[in-house]
Design a protein around this motif. Structure first.
Motif, PDB file in Angstrom:
ATOM      1  N   ARG A   6      28.553   2.806  31.211  1.00 37.22           N
ATOM      2  CA  ARG A   6      29.275   1.880  32.078  1.00 37.22           C
ATOM      3  C   ARG A   6      28.835   2.106  33.508  1.00 37.22           C
ATOM      4  NH1 ARG A   6      32.661   4.995  34.830  1.00 37.22           N
ATOM      5  NH2 ARG A   6      33.536   6.858  33.868  1.00 37.22           N
ATOM      6  N   PRO A   7      29.136   1.136  34.393  1.00 41.05           N
ATOM      7  CA  PRO A   7      28.848   1.354  35.811  1.00 41.05           C
ATOM      8  C   PRO A   7      29.668   2.534  36.348  1.00 41.05           C
ATOM      9  CG  PRO A   7      29.218  -0.967  35.382  1.00 41.05           C
ATOM     10  CD  PRO A   7      29.615  -0.223  34.128  1.00 41.05           C
ATOM     11  N   GLY A  52      23.007  -3.956  45.576  1.00 36.95           N
ATOM     12  CA  GLY A  52      22.820  -4.655  44.314  1.00 36.95           C
ATOM     13  C   GLY A  52      22.087  -3.890  43.231  1.00 36.95           C
ATOM     14  N   TYR A  53      21.893  -2.587  43.414  1.00 35.88           N
ATOM     15  CA  TYR A  53      21.208  -1.782  42.417  1.00 35.88           C
ATOM     16  C   TYR A  53      22.188  -1.216  41.394  1.00 35.88           C
ATOM     17  CZ  TYR A  53      17.210  -1.981  45.542  1.00 35.88           C
ATOM     18  OH  TYR A  53      16.177  -2.426  46.329  1.00 35.88           O
ATOM     19  N   PRO A  54      21.743  -1.035  40.151  1.00 38.86           N
ATOM     20  CA  PRO A  54      22.623  -0.470  39.128  1.00 38.86           C
ATOM     21  C   PRO A  54      22.766   1.044  39.256  1.00 38.86           C
ATOM     22  CG  PRO A  54      20.484  -1.005  38.185  1.00 38.86           C
ATOM     23  CD  PRO A  54      20.456  -1.478  39.607  1.00 38.86           C
ATOM     24  N   TYR A  55      23.966   1.525  38.942  1.00 39.10           N
ATOM     25  CA  TYR A  55      24.278   2.957  38.950  1.00 39.10           C
ATOM     26  C   TYR A  55      25.204   3.179  37.763  1.00 39.10           C
ATOM     27  CZ  TYR A  55      24.722   7.443  41.444  1.00 39.10           C
ATOM     28  OH  TYR A  55      24.647   8.759  41.830  1.00 39.10           O
ATOM     29  N   LEU A  56      24.713   3.850  36.745  1.00 38.19           N
ATOM     30  CA  LEU A  56      25.401   3.959  35.462  1.00 38.19           C
ATOM     31  C   LEU A  56      25.793   5.391  35.134  1.00 38.19           C
ATOM     32  CD1 LEU A  56      22.818   1.810  33.459  1.00 38.19           C
ATOM     33  CD2 LEU A  56      24.909   1.001  34.582  1.00 38.19           C
ATOM     34  N   VAL A  57      26.834   5.541  34.323  1.00 39.73           N
ATOM     35  CA  VAL A  57      27.184   6.846  33.768  1.00 39.73           C
ATOM     36  C   VAL A  57      27.247   6.743  32.254  1.00 39.73           C
ATOM     37  CG1 VAL A  57      28.435   7.704  35.788  1.00 39.73           C
ATOM     38  CG2 VAL A  57      29.684   6.501  33.982  1.00 39.73           C
ATOM     39  N   ALA A  58      27.037   7.888  31.610  1.00 39.13           N
ATOM     40  CA  ALA A  58      27.205   8.026  30.167  1.00 39.13           C
ATOM     41  C   ALA A  58      28.384   8.965  29.938  1.00 39.13           C
ATOM     42  CB  ALA A  58      25.949   8.598  29.524  1.00 39.13           C
ATOM     43  N   CYS A  65      28.616  12.770  31.071  1.00 37.08           N
ATOM     44  CA  CYS A  65      27.612  13.753  30.654  1.00 37.08           C
ATOM     45  C   CYS A  65      26.217  13.402  31.162  1.00 37.08           C
ATOM     46  CB  CYS A  65      27.608  13.901  29.146  1.00 37.08           C
ATOM     47  SG  CYS A  65      27.272  12.364  28.269  1.00 37.08           S
ATOM     48  N   GLY A  66      26.111  12.298  31.890  1.00 33.99           N
ATOM     49  CA  GLY A  66      24.831  11.909  32.457  1.00 33.99           C
ATOM     50  C   GLY A  66      24.998  10.682  33.327  1.00 33.99           C
ATOM     51  N   TYR A  67      23.994  10.441  34.139  1.00 34.45           N
ATOM     52  CA  TYR A  67      24.023   9.258  34.990  1.00 34.45           C
ATOM     53  C   TYR A  67      22.602   8.825  35.305  1.00 34.45           C
ATOM     54  CZ  TYR A  67      23.094  12.129  39.170  1.00 34.45           C
ATOM     55  OH  TYR A  67      22.532  12.962  40.097  1.00 34.45           O
TER      56      TYR A  67
END
Length: 176
Positions: A6-7, A52-58, A65-67
């Motif tokens: 998700r963002p 406008g850039y994507p920045y996601l996490v897991a 646990c990650g990004y």
């Protein structure tokens, strides 16, 4: 188990900062030598998202646990359709496919903003897993810069890899 992606939101900054601090302090994936503060990590995320850039996490079991994020490859206008990726996974979660899931989602998110090329700048030696990850998702070797950084008492280089996104150079970019 596939991670939930998700963002990133403000509440994720502490976990993101912990993951990055480990990479800075104990590894060579980043050429920073001191971990940034929480406020600096929050500022960096907000700046990318605002542009406008994507920045996601897991997440796994409700914990980050990650990004991964993309940002401009270079600041000059002609590079506006080229992005550079960054992927970090917590040490305990490495080898579980989280980096691959994050990078695949990041590629899709960058295509959605009409980026045309993604560049990876990967530490060499010591990041063979990152090179394999990128190659497995369609990145090609583009070059090596030798001995460009000094960290943990040794000289490090970078492997450059790149991947075409969307229509690539077959059409003019819409990104301004």
């Amino acid at each position: 188990m596939t991670p939930d992606l998700r963002p990133a939101v403000d509440a994720d900054i502490a976990a993101i900062a912990r993951i990055y601090a480990d990479a800075v302090t104990n590894g060579t994936a980043s050429f920073e030598t001191e971990p940034p503060t929480l406020a600096e990590m929050a500022r960096r995320r907000m700046a990318l998202v605002a542009d406008g850039y994507p920045y996601l996490v897991a997440e796994r079991d409700g914990a980050v646990c990650g990004y991964a994020y993309a940002g401009p490859y270079r600041a000059r206008a002609a590079y506006r359709s080229t992005v550079e990726d960054s992927v970090y996974v917590a040490e305990a979660a490495r080898g579980l496919g989280i980096g691959r899931a994050l990078l695949a989602a990041l590629i899709a998110a960058c295509e959605a903003i009409d980026a045309r090329v993604m560049v990876a700048v990967i530490t060499d030696p010591g990041s063979e897993a990152s090179v394999a990850l990128h190659a497995g998702l369609g990145f090609a070797h583009a070059g090596v810069l030798e001995n460009v950084g000094h960290k943990h008492g040794r000289w490090l280089g970078t492997v450059l890899m790149q991947r075409r996104l969307g229509p690539g150079p077959d059409a003019a970019p819409s990104r301004t």
